[in-house]
Design a protein around this motif. Structure first.
Motif: not given
Length: 695
Positions: A75, A77, A110-112, A310, A312-314, A321-323
């Protein structure tokens, strides 16, 4: 032989919760999390609990540890400097994804960003077909030529994800072998080890996430082992995985991605155990701590589970929306709504709460540790729902004036509301955020949430449980014993377990073709899982659960079907088809007559039995009202205006089975407080649970 002494630890964003279980029962402790070195708070918390028992670390036989370290690294980074090596032509798989948009009509979507930037993504010539046959041999000279670039960029961890490596891992293993000779101190994660399943994007994303957190977790686990050894601890250390099982330090070090969501899994185990004990078939688990709130459906005593997750959803409520991670996980919804969630006035002059949290450093304004922004805990202090003299078991004293000043400045000063009205608005907004999450989670599973019993735990959940229940139509709430450290209590019941998954695509005809190949694969997977589970099983009997992911040919998603015990034969095709169609009809209310079925992946889970006592559900004692004990009074604020009302404030430890009290009222205990709203009545059960029911 005496009862062993076991400790469990849940490291959260704000507090580190500890539970120690022995012959004397369960002793709990709650201390502030030390984010830079989480092991400091862990040692302090366990030491506090052991001191109450007159014991030391040398007396502990086992420590069970759940952590959000891997999750937070993703989350925030702050993982390792990671490189990805892919098949030539597939450098951008983790960025292209599935080419879908999680919100079709958002022009500013916006994408992660991927965990590995494009400059750290490399490719080598190699290619396998979908059966694992070599189409293009691995270019070993090209692999060697990557070494200077990896060194120059200071790469600490390498993810290797080749096309169709889930069928044939030879090229990935050879690449890792070549690079490891030239790169000392660099970690490697192979998709054929981490996620040997079909679907290139999800497999690559999971492998990258594993590589991203691997050095961080390896360093932390080594520090943790050293710190525990210095205390005299000589027992076994286990980590909690996202699926709710325990794993060894060695397995956690190899597959740290499986520790994502390990902390919240303890709360789901806790709720499931309680549901079985109470005979409740439908439970909504509500875990609200200092940083986040977690909501999970428990049906027939088992939490919902999934093979995908998923992080870290945006957009917190929008899938895609996440990874994506392909790991076994207890399925829940998690939002940034906790006691430390920061309240603010947004650009549209609306009061918003979270997801940003004050955490433990600097913490809410009322902590007096340097925090100046208003939080949910500050609002609860202003409203009178928390006792500033007895917070977190009396381990810290809160500053009501600091809370009032922060709320008045950042909320009241921008909205024109009084400090109490502002605090009420914060309370209402965070409660609505959690109620909305519960509605979404229930809708995704196609259930009516009002049919469920709400089990609330965590340091903050009992304060908001009644309001969340009112907003969702739930009529029954249960506050279990030791609610303030529920996840840590849940860890004590977690079994040692490991789940292995392999993709092997086969058609399901009237007969099951390639049965010998399937049996050999299942035996190999069981051997792999047993090798991880047996060292921690301590001679306990093991259960082996086998399943297959099946679908109609042409569909994009599978249904997991539990397989019968024993070896499979070609004649089992008919039985497997019947099992699949029964489950498919349960999920979708229909089957597709005559359609071809295929099996995509196979699962083997090896597990010990859950560490819980067998307790038969029994009838509760009829509520009789308070049993003549003295009840303190506390001033709280309800609704608009600065008018306070006096409500009973009962000590939970003084309540007896059958005692009941009508809201508004507060029930106080060492690590949390329960607020009973006017529309509910609470009663104490003989097992220590507080039952709160709509009147």
């Amino acid at each position: 032989m005496g009862i062993e002494l076991v400790a469990s630890v849940d490291v959260g964003g704000t507090f580190t919760d500890v539970a120690v279980k022995g012959a004397e029962g369960v002793i709990t402790a709650k201390v502030l999390t030390t984010h830079e070195r989480p092991e400091i708070a862990i040692i302090a918390g366990i030491d506090t609990a052991l001191a109450r028992l007159g014991k030391s670390f040398a007396n502990l036989s086992r420590i069970v540890h759940g952590t959000t370290l891997a999750t937070n690294a993703i989350l925030e980074r702050r993982g390792a400097r990671t490189a990805l090596i892919a098949t030539e032509g597939f450098r951008d798989t983790i960025e292209i994804g599935t080419e879908s948009r999680y919100d079709q009509y958002d022009l500013n979507l916006e994408k992660r960003l991927p965990l590995v930037p494009r400059r750290f993504r490399f490719t080598v010539p190699e290619r396998l077909d979908y059966c694992g046959n070599v189409v293009t041999p691995l270019d070993e000279e090209k692999v060697v030529s990557l070494v200077p670039a990896l060194r120059a960029n200071g790469i600490e961890s390498v993810a290797i994800s080749f096309l169709h490596a889930y069928v044939n891992p030879d090229h990935e293993k050879r690449t890792a072998e070549i690079l490891s000779r030239a790169l000392t101190g660099v970690e490697f994660s192979l998709s054929s080890d981490v996620c040997p399943e079909i679907r290139e994007y999800e497999r690559s994303s999971t492998t990258v996430a594993n590589a991203y957190v691997k050095p961080l977790m390896a360093s932390y686990l080594e520090r943790m082992k050293t710190a525990l050894a210095d205390t005299g601890f000589r027992g076994a250390l286990y980590l909690v995985t996202s699926s709710g099982g325990l794993t060894t330090v060695e397995a956690a070090r190899q597959y740290p991605v499986r520790l994502v969501e390990s902390g919240p899994a303890g709360g789901a185990i806790f709720s499931a155990q309680l549901a079985r004990r109470l005979g409740e078939s439908r439970v909504l688990s509500f875990d609200m701590g200092g940083t986040t709130a977690k909501i999970c459906l428990i049906n027939s005593g088992e939490p919902a589970s999934s093979r995908t997750f998923e992080v870290d959803r945006a957009a917190r409520f929008l899938k895609g929306s996440g990874l994506p991670l392909r790991i076994p996980v207890i399925e829940m919804i998690e939002i940034g709504a906790g006691g430390g969630s920061i309240a603010r006035v947004d650009n549209l002059a609306r009061i918003a709460v979270g997801p940003e949290s004050a955490g433990s450093e600097p913490g809410p304004a009322c902590y007096g540790l340097g925090g100046t922004r208003p939080t949910v805990t500050d609002a609860n202090i202003v409203l009178g729902l928390l006792d500033p003299e007895n917070f977190a078991g009396g381990s810290m004293r809160l500053d009501p004036n600091g809370a009032r000043q922060a709320i008045c400045r950042d909320i009241g000063g921008k909205t024109g509301l009084s400090v109490v009205e502002s605090a009420n608005a914060i309370y209402e907004m965070v409660s609505e955020n959690m109620a909305s999450a519960a509605r979404v989670h229930a809708a995704e599973h196609g259930v009516d949430i009002s049919d469920y019993t709400l089990v609330a735990f965590g340091g903050a959940a009992p304060l908001h449980a009644c309001r969340v229940a009112e907003k969702t139509g739930i009529v029954r709430v249960v506050i279990p014993p030791n609610a303030g450290v529920g996840s840590a209590i849940g860890f004590l019941a977690a079994p040692v377990a490991f789940q292995a998954v392999r993709s092997l695509r086969l058609p399901l005809l009237p007969t099951l073709g390639n049965a010998p190949q399937v049996n050999a694969l299942l035996d190999e997977m069981e051997k792999e899982a047993r090798a991880i589970v047996e060292p921690g099983a301590a001679g306990q009997p093991l259960r082996v659960l086998r399943a297959a992911d099946m679908r109609y040919v042409g569909q994009g998603h599978e249904v997991m079907i539990e397989l019968p015990s024993g070896s499979l034969g070609i004649e089992d095709g008919v039985a497997l088809r019947s099992l699949f169609e029964a489950e498919y009809e349960r999920l979708f209310a229909r089957v597709i007559p005559g359609a071809e079925i295929e099996i995509l992946s196979w699962t083997v889970k090896v597990t010990t039995a859950a560490q819980e006592e067998s307790v038969e559900p029994k009838a509760r004692q009829v509520p009789t009202g308070l049993s003549g004990m003295g009840t303190a009074q506390r001033e709280i604020f309800r609704g608009l205006g600065e008018v306070a009302i006096c409500v009973p404030a009962c000590d939970r430890t003084a309540l007896k089975a059958g005692d009941s009290i009508r809201g508004p009222a507060i029930i106080v205990e060492s690590q949390t407080s329960t607020f009973i709203s006017p529309s509910f009545q609470a009663s104490m059960a003989d097992d220590g649970c507080i039952f709160i029911e709509r009147v």
